[in-house]
Design an enzyme around this catalytic site. Sequence first.
Site, short mmCIF file in Angstrom:
data_model
loop_
_atom_site.label_atom_id
_atom_site.label_comp_id
_atom_site.label_asym_id
_atom_site.label_seq_id
_atom_site.Cartn_x
_atom_site.Cartn_y
_atom_site.Cartn_z
N GLU A 132 26.09 5.15 -41.03
CA GLU A 132 26.41 4.83 -39.64
C GLU A 132 27.68 3.97 -39.63
OE1 GLU A 132 23.27 3.86 -40.81
OE2 GLU A 132 22.40 5.79 -40.22
N CYS A 173 12.54 15.35 -38.85
CA CYS A 173 13.21 15.09 -40.14
C CYS A 173 12.44 14.02 -40.90
CB CYS A 173 14.64 14.65 -39.91
SG CYS A 173 14.77 13.05 -39.06
N GLU A 195 16.10 3.61 -37.68
CA GLU A 195 16.57 4.79 -36.94
C GLU A 195 15.40 5.47 -36.23
OE1 GLU A 195 18.40 7.94 -39.24
OE2 GLU A 195 19.89 8.15 -37.66
N THR A 214 26.11 8.11 -36.67
CA THR A 214 25.58 8.75 -37.86
C THR A 214 26.59 9.76 -38.44
OG1 THR A 214 23.29 8.53 -37.18
CG2 THR A 214 23.78 10.37 -38.63
N CYS A 225 18.48 10.44 -44.12
CA CYS A 225 19.09 11.12 -42.97
C CYS A 225 20.26 11.97 -43.46
CB CYS A 225 19.57 10.06 -41.98
SG CYS A 225 20.67 10.70 -40.72
N CYS A 253 22.22 16.67 -37.48
CA CYS A 253 21.45 17.14 -36.32
C CYS A 253 22.02 16.66 -34.99
CB CYS A 253 20.00 16.69 -36.42
SG CYS A 253 19.36 16.64 -38.07
N HIS A 261 17.02 16.15 -29.23
CA HIS A 261 17.11 15.25 -30.38
C HIS A 261 15.78 14.54 -30.68
CE1 HIS A 261 19.53 13.65 -33.46
NE2 HIS A 261 19.52 12.40 -33.06
N TYR A 291 13.50 14.59 -34.69
CA TYR A 291 12.99 13.52 -35.55
C TYR A 291 11.83 13.94 -36.45
CZ TYR A 291 16.29 9.97 -34.47
OH TYR A 291 17.46 9.26 -34.42
C1 LIG Z 1 20.36 4.31 -37.69
C2 LIG Z 1 20.82 4.69 -36.33
C3 LIG Z 1 21.58 5.86 -36.17
C4 LIG Z 1 22.05 6.22 -34.91
N1 LIG Z 1 22.83 7.35 -34.79
C5 LIG Z 1 23.44 7.62 -33.61
C6 LIG Z 1 24.36 8.71 -33.47
O1 LIG Z 1 24.63 9.44 -34.40
N2 LIG Z 1 24.93 8.91 -32.28
C7 LIG Z 1 24.68 8.13 -31.21
O2 LIG Z 1 25.26 8.38 -30.15
N3 LIG Z 1 23.82 7.09 -31.29
C8 LIG Z 1 23.19 6.82 -32.46
N4 LIG Z 1 22.31 5.77 -32.56
C9 LIG Z 1 22.16 4.90 -31.40
C10 LIG Z 1 20.82 4.90 -30.72
O3 LIG Z 1 20.70 5.98 -29.84
C11 LIG Z 1 20.72 3.53 -30.03
O4 LIG Z 1 20.48 2.58 -31.05
C12 LIG Z 1 19.63 3.45 -28.99
O5 LIG Z 1 19.96 4.25 -27.89
C13 LIG Z 1 19.41 2.01 -28.53
O6 LIG Z 1 20.62 1.43 -28.13
P1 LIG Z 1 21.04 0.01 -28.73
O7 LIG Z 1 20.99 0.10 -30.19
O8 LIG Z 1 22.31 -0.36 -28.08
O9 LIG Z 1 19.90 -0.97 -28.32
P2 LIG Z 1 19.71 -1.70 -26.93
O10 LIG Z 1 20.06 -0.75 -25.83
O11 LIG Z 1 20.37 -3.01 -26.95
O12 LIG Z 1 18.13 -1.90 -26.92
C14 LIG Z 1 17.49 -3.08 -27.41
C15 LIG Z 1 16.26 -3.33 -26.58
O13 LIG Z 1 16.63 -3.60 -25.23
C16 LIG Z 1 15.97 -2.73 -24.33
N5 LIG Z 1 16.91 -2.40 -23.25
C17 LIG Z 1 18.14 -1.88 -23.37
N6 LIG Z 1 18.72 -1.72 -22.16
C18 LIG Z 1 17.82 -2.15 -21.25
C19 LIG Z 1 17.82 -2.24 -19.83
N7 LIG Z 1 18.88 -1.87 -19.11
N8 LIG Z 1 16.72 -2.73 -19.25
C20 LIG Z 1 15.64 -3.12 -19.96
N9 LIG Z 1 15.59 -3.06 -21.32
C21 LIG Z 1 16.67 -2.58 -21.94
C22 LIG Z 1 15.61 -1.50 -25.16
O14 LIG Z 1 14.49 -0.79 -24.63
C23 LIG Z 1 15.30 -2.13 -26.52
O15 LIG Z 1 13.98 -2.59 -26.56
C24 LIG Z 1 21.77 5.42 -33.80
C25 LIG Z 1 21.00 4.25 -33.96
C26 LIG Z 1 20.54 3.89 -35.21
C27 LIG Z 1 19.74 2.61 -35.35
S1 SF4 Z 2 17.45 14.05 -36.75
FE1 SF4 Z 2 16.95 12.85 -38.55
S2 SF4 Z 2 18.17 13.62 -40.25
FE2 SF4 Z 2 18.99 14.47 -38.36
S3 SF4 Z 2 20.66 13.10 -37.84
FE3 SF4 Z 2 18.86 12.33 -36.72
S4 SF4 Z 2 17.82 10.86 -38.08
FE4 SF4 Z 2 19.36 12.00 -39.30
#
Ligand SMILES: Cc1cc2nc3c(=O)[nH]c(=O)nc-3n(C[C@H](O)[C@H](O)[C@H](O)COP(=O)(O)OP(=O)(O)OC[C@H]3O[C@@H](n4cnc5c(N)ncnc54)[C@H](O)[C@@H]3O)c2cc1C
Ligand code: SF4
Length: 482
Positions: A257, A298, A446, A191, A100, A104, A292, A296
């Site tokens: 992250e 990417c 991710e 990220t 990553c 983006c 966004h 992906y």
């Molecule tokens: C490597 C990585 C990079 C990331 N980078 C960024 C970034 O740069 N900027 C950023 O803003 N975010 C980033 N994210 C965050 C990403 O958008 C969130 O991980 C994603 O939206 C899920 O939220 P959570 O991790 O809190 O999981 P949760 O919301 O806890 O989800 C876990 C499970 O519970 C379920 N769930 C959650 N809420 C509910 C609900 N109300 N009702 C029923 N089911 C539910 C989901 O569907 C899922 O199956 C990144 C995540 C990762 C893993």
């Molecule tokens: S689109 Fe892909 S490379 Fe770009 S920030 Fe997200 S995961 Fe990283």
Amino acid sequence: MTNPITSGAQYIESLRGRNLRVFFMGERVGEPVEHPVIRPSINAVARTYDLANEDPELATAHSSLIGRRVNRFLHVTESALDVVMQNRMQRRLGQLTGTCFQRCVGMDAFNALYAVTFDLDARHGTTYHPRLKSFLRSCQEQNLVVGGAMTDPKGDRSRGPSAQDDPGLFTRVVERRADGVVIRGAKAHQTGCVNSHWIVVMPTLRLQEADRDYAIVAAIPVTDPGLTFIYGRQSCDTRALEGSEVDQGNAKYAGQEALIVIDDVFVPWERVFMDGEVEFAAPLVDAFTTYHRRSYVCKTGVGDVLIGAAATVAEMNGVSKASHVRDKLVEMAHLNETIYGAGIAASHESRRTRAGNFINDDVLANVCKHNVTRFPFEMARLAQDLAGGLVATLPSAKDFASEVTGPVLRRLLRGRSPGDAEARARMLRLIENMTMGRNAVGYLTESLHGAGSPQAQRIQIERAMKLEEKKNLAKTLAGVNE
Ligand SMILES: Cc1cc2nc3c(=O)[nH]c(=O)nc-3n(C[C@H](O)[C@H](O)[C@H](O)COP(=O)(O)OP(=O)(O)OC[C@H]3O[C@@H](n4cnc5c(N)ncnc54)[C@H](O)[C@@H]3O)c2cc1C
Ligand code: SF4
């Protein structure tokens, strides 16, 4: 205004001496640029600057905002082709870094905000859109990295922000002053945040009237003393502390992250792009995820590397001509191109927003991202199948270097050709890195959760699938009258 950053090396220099509050494994990090675990993630962002010099057609674009070419990661799309070119650049960077490259989220946040602040001003008579443009111009002029901070820690997922036991589980305004707002809260999984110059905080979900203080969009310099960054661990990350390049698999590049704690950060009005207009939180989240989810693609660049690694190991193992091996590589390519197909199609189907920039198709973007939640896992399985068990049982580079065990390993762990044991070990470590190690964070987890977990895409697809229209098509052909 400082001089613009014009190369990866200059970008790395721009990160030095910032005295950020970064914590990793319980300790404050002195200089992130010099930290062996953090540095590969900085190298990955630096690659975005170098690609802009090597291939300006691909990685820069002419910006009407400042009247000259800018890095494509800072560009507000001016045509459908601009949206398509983002995807082409993302695939190329995935190929070059195998991870990553972090830029983006900011690019997609800018483009979403460009459209949404325009609509917001039209409804409320506010001045968010010109403020955003002015902020964008300064980022373009200096060629900066901007992180997109959407996801809050969220606590009890069944409750909205204002219904949580602890109001700090979502980012909110705690004070409004004549000259700006004070923000408190946190953003999770951010990220590339330590590698950015700015972060733009945004709400993470649809908000109700009671959530007014949570409807905040603002740009904060990463150097603000109110920010603390608690760095996320990645599988096998401390191999970077062992001094062996081979055991890291991809020693040069990694993602990043961190959890950002926002402790009473003051933001002047000129950097506030939404404050309290709760009805615009959902359109912003929708516009951001629309962009966004097709970013992906990417992962298809990273997938190209994985396919190459699997094919090379098969060759080293002397099985590259076996029909099932060739078929597994074809299957990997098919899965990879299916992701790319939906993403690039979404971009080709872009439409003009009222603000004048271009946004890709929503349904195809959700299909692209939904494929990403699955196909890289299958590709990882196939790569491990072709790699053989050694991908998980290989002794360390130190054993290869040892006078006692080294000669034994070189003799016994060769493949088709005598003397290929070390090259084979490198290739296996790369597959390990992408499917179980540091870069599996980006390639697998991710892929699952970034830009929203799988269910988020299914909800969007269901909303947009026009079921009644489809039923009518069937009824017409079947001659079924209501
Ligand atoms: C490597 C990585 C990079 C990331 N980078 C960024 C970034 O740069 N900027 C950023 O803003 N975010 C980033 N994210 C965050 C990403 O958008 C969130 O991980 C994603 O939206 C899920 O939220 P959570 O991790 O809190 O999981 P949760 O919301 O806890 O989800 C876990 C499970 O519970 C379920 N769930 C959650 N809420 C509910 C609900 N109300 N009702 C029923 N089911 C539910 C989901 O569907 C899922 O199956 C990144 C995540 C990762 C893993
Ligand atoms: S689109 Fe892909 S490379 Fe770009 S920030 Fe997200 S995961 Fe990283």
